[in-house]
Write an enzyme that holds these catalytic residues in place. Structure first.
Site, PDB file in Angstrom:
ATOM      1  N   ASN A   7       0.201  -1.905   3.653  1.00 24.58           N
ATOM      2  CA  ASN A   7       0.343  -1.203   4.925  1.00 24.58           C
ATOM      3  C   ASN A   7       1.724  -1.566   5.475  1.00 24.58           C
ATOM      4  O   ASN A   7       1.907  -2.641   6.024  1.00 24.58           O
ATOM      5  CB  ASN A   7      -0.777  -1.678   5.869  1.00 24.58           C
ATOM      6  CG  ASN A   7      -0.636  -1.115   7.271  1.00 24.58           C
ATOM      7  OD1 ASN A   7       0.165  -0.199   7.501  1.00 24.58           O
ATOM      8  ND2 ASN A   7      -1.408  -1.657   8.206  1.00 24.58           N
ATOM      9  N   TRP A   8       2.655  -0.644   5.291  1.00 24.68           N
ATOM     10  CA  TRP A   8       4.038  -0.940   5.696  1.00 24.68           C
ATOM     11  C   TRP A   8       4.228  -0.887   7.207  1.00 24.68           C
ATOM     12  O   TRP A   8       5.276  -1.247   7.719  1.00 24.68           O
ATOM     13  CB  TRP A   8       4.999   0.042   5.033  1.00 24.68           C
ATOM     14  CG  TRP A   8       5.221  -0.197   3.563  1.00 24.68           C
ATOM     15  CD1 TRP A   8       4.686  -1.198   2.792  1.00 24.68           C
ATOM     16  CD2 TRP A   8       6.049   0.576   2.683  1.00 24.68           C
ATOM     17  NE1 TRP A   8       5.134  -1.089   1.508  1.00 24.68           N
ATOM     18  CE2 TRP A   8       5.970  -0.008   1.407  1.00 24.68           C
ATOM     19  CE3 TRP A   8       6.855   1.717   2.859  1.00 24.68           C
ATOM     20  CZ2 TRP A   8       6.666   0.500   0.307  1.00 24.68           C
ATOM     21  CZ3 TRP A   8       7.540   2.233   1.762  1.00 24.68           C
ATOM     22  CH2 TRP A   8       7.447   1.623   0.505  1.00 24.68           C
ATOM     23  N   LYS A   9       3.235  -0.355   7.910  1.00 22.55           N
ATOM     24  CA  LYS A   9       3.331  -0.195   9.375  1.00 22.55           C
ATOM     25  C   LYS A   9       4.621   0.569   9.706  1.00 22.55           C
ATOM     26  O   LYS A   9       5.030   1.420   8.915  1.00 22.55           O
ATOM     27  CB  LYS A   9       3.252  -1.563  10.058  1.00 22.55           C
ATOM     28  CG  LYS A   9       2.018  -2.350   9.592  1.00 22.55           C
ATOM     29  CD  LYS A   9       1.721  -3.570  10.405  1.00 22.55           C
ATOM     30  CE  LYS A   9       0.475  -4.239   9.840  1.00 22.55           C
ATOM     31  NZ  LYS A   9       0.061  -5.401  10.598  1.00 22.55           N
ATOM     32  N   HIS A  92      -7.147   1.035  12.368  1.00 21.92           N
ATOM     33  CA  HIS A  92      -6.460  -0.266  12.376  1.00 21.92           C
ATOM     34  C   HIS A  92      -6.460  -0.831  13.800  1.00 21.92           C
ATOM     35  O   HIS A  92      -6.304  -0.083  14.769  1.00 21.92           O
ATOM     36  CB  HIS A  92      -5.029  -0.097  11.858  1.00 21.92           C
ATOM     37  CG  HIS A  92      -4.373  -1.397  11.546  1.00 21.92           C
ATOM     38  ND1 HIS A  92      -3.889  -2.235  12.530  1.00 21.92           N
ATOM     39  CD2 HIS A  92      -4.158  -2.035  10.363  1.00 21.92           C
ATOM     40  CE1 HIS A  92      -3.393  -3.322  11.956  1.00 21.92           C
ATOM     41  NE2 HIS A  92      -3.542  -3.234  10.648  1.00 21.92           N
ATOM     42  N   GLU A 141     -10.564  -6.840   8.979  1.00 19.93           N
ATOM     43  CA  GLU A 141      -9.300  -7.466   9.372  1.00 19.93           C
ATOM     44  C   GLU A 141      -9.463  -8.203  10.704  1.00 19.93           C
ATOM     45  O   GLU A 141      -9.365  -7.593  11.770  1.00 19.93           O
ATOM     46  CB  GLU A 141      -8.217  -6.402   9.526  1.00 19.93           C
ATOM     47  CG  GLU A 141      -7.875  -5.679   8.245  1.00 19.93           C
ATOM     48  CD  GLU A 141      -6.447  -5.146   8.264  1.00 19.93           C
ATOM     49  OE1 GLU A 141      -5.681  -5.494   7.369  1.00 19.93           O
ATOM     50  OE2 GLU A 141      -6.105  -4.414   9.206  1.00 19.93           O
ATOM     51  N   GLY A 147      -0.797 -10.567  10.760  1.00 19.39           N
ATOM     52  CA  GLY A 147       0.615 -10.807  11.047  1.00 19.39           C
ATOM     53  C   GLY A 147       0.929 -12.198  11.559  1.00 19.39           C
ATOM     54  O   GLY A 147       2.043 -12.440  12.035  1.00 19.39           O
ATOM     55  N   SER A 177      -2.861 -11.554   6.776  1.00 20.58           N
ATOM     56  CA  SER A 177      -1.984 -12.590   6.216  1.00 20.58           C
ATOM     57  C   SER A 177      -2.296 -12.933   4.757  1.00 20.58           C
ATOM     58  O   SER A 177      -2.189 -14.093   4.345  1.00 20.58           O
ATOM     59  CB  SER A 177      -2.013 -13.852   7.096  1.00 20.58           C
ATOM     60  OG  SER A 177      -1.503 -13.560   8.385  1.00 20.58           O
TER      61      SER A 177
HETATM   62  P1  PGA Z   1      -0.648  -8.753   7.545  1.00 19.23           P
HETATM   63  O1  PGA Z   1      -1.168  -7.330   8.065  1.00 19.23           O
HETATM   64  O2  PGA Z   1      -0.903  -8.804   6.069  1.00 19.23           O
HETATM   65  O3  PGA Z   1       0.831  -8.755   7.885  1.00 19.23           O
HETATM   66  O4  PGA Z   1      -1.402  -9.790   8.287  1.00 19.23           O
HETATM   67  C1  PGA Z   1      -2.386  -6.818   7.607  1.00 19.23           C
HETATM   68  C2  PGA Z   1      -2.693  -5.521   8.319  1.00 19.23           C
HETATM   69  O5  PGA Z   1      -2.434  -5.417   9.521  1.00 19.23           O
HETATM   70  O6  PGA Z   1      -3.195  -4.566   7.694  1.00 19.23           O
END
Ligand code: PGA
Length: 214
Positions: A7-9, A92, A141, A147, A177
């Site tokens: 997920n590159w956001k 999300h 999640e 993050g 993470s």
């Molecule tokens: P992260 O993000 O791996 O940077 O914690 C996961 C997500 O939000 O899908």
């Protein structure tokens, strides 16, 4: 098969996307993981062209609109994504929080995605987020792990997996993470079908390395 979904956001510009693809293709060899990349809308057809034909690579969106089509300036509909992406992340926690997406909105998004042949990957924060009908892929999640570099311990994830009302025969992903170092501890539980990965997916080599552990 395991699923390793990046997920590159809201990261990367065109030059960075091209460079990511270049580096990924240098190392990529099919293995026991299906790799999915969920990028910003402008890059999806480019990614599809570059990756579409490769074995075990999928391209996805990070969202779809609740509306099907019409006078909704700026919306990106499932109809417009049909044929470009094979999956979409829906629900999300960042969208629930910053864009106030409700359970009702998310249920409409699932309907739209499925209508246009896009497989939803539905995110839940804990057992209190209901999962709409028709969902097959669930990504658990925990917000505190997203993050932050503080991944949730696999034992805790297993406890939550028991509490969440999962659809029958669902594909269960963990997100929060995940990185090259901790991925194997989740696979070792034999209770996860893969990951939804934010930060670590921005680095093509690390992203590939996570899938190699499947
Ligand atoms: P992260 O993000 O791996 O940077 O914690 C996961 C997500 O939000 O899908």
């Amino acid at each position: 098969m395991k699923y390793v979904i990046g997920n590159w956001k809201a990261n990367k510009n065109y030059a960075e996307v091209k460079s990511w693809i270049f580096s990924f293709l240098e190392v990529y060899r099919p293995n026991k993981a299906i790799y999915g990349v969920a990028a910003s809308y402008p890059f999806l057809s480019y990614l599809q062209k570059k990756f579409g034909g490769l074995p075990n690579i999928l391209i996805g969106a990070q969202n779809v609109s609740t509306v099907e089509e019409g006078s909704c300036t700026g919306e990106v509909t499932a109809k417009s994504l049909q044929g470009i992406v094979s999956f979409a992340i829906i629900g999300h926690s960042e969208r629930r929080k910053h864009f106030k997406e409700s359970d009702q909105d998310l249920a409409l998004k699932i309907i739209q995605a499925k209508k246009y042949g896009i497989e939803p990957i539905y995110c839940v924060r804990d057992e209190n987020d209901p999962i709409p009908d028709g969902v097959k892929f669930v990504a658990y999640e925990p917000v505190a792990a997203i993050g932050t570099g503080q991944n949730e311990a696999p034992e805790k994830m297993l406890e939550m997996k028991k509490k969440i009302k999962l659809p029958k025969d669902c594909i269960f992903l963990y997100g929060g993470s995940v990185n090259e170092k901790n991925a194997s501890s989740y696979f070792a539980t034999k209770e996860v079908d893969g990951f939804l990965i934010g930060k670590a997916s921005l680095d093509p080599l690390q992203f590939f390395a996570i899938g190699k552990q499947a």
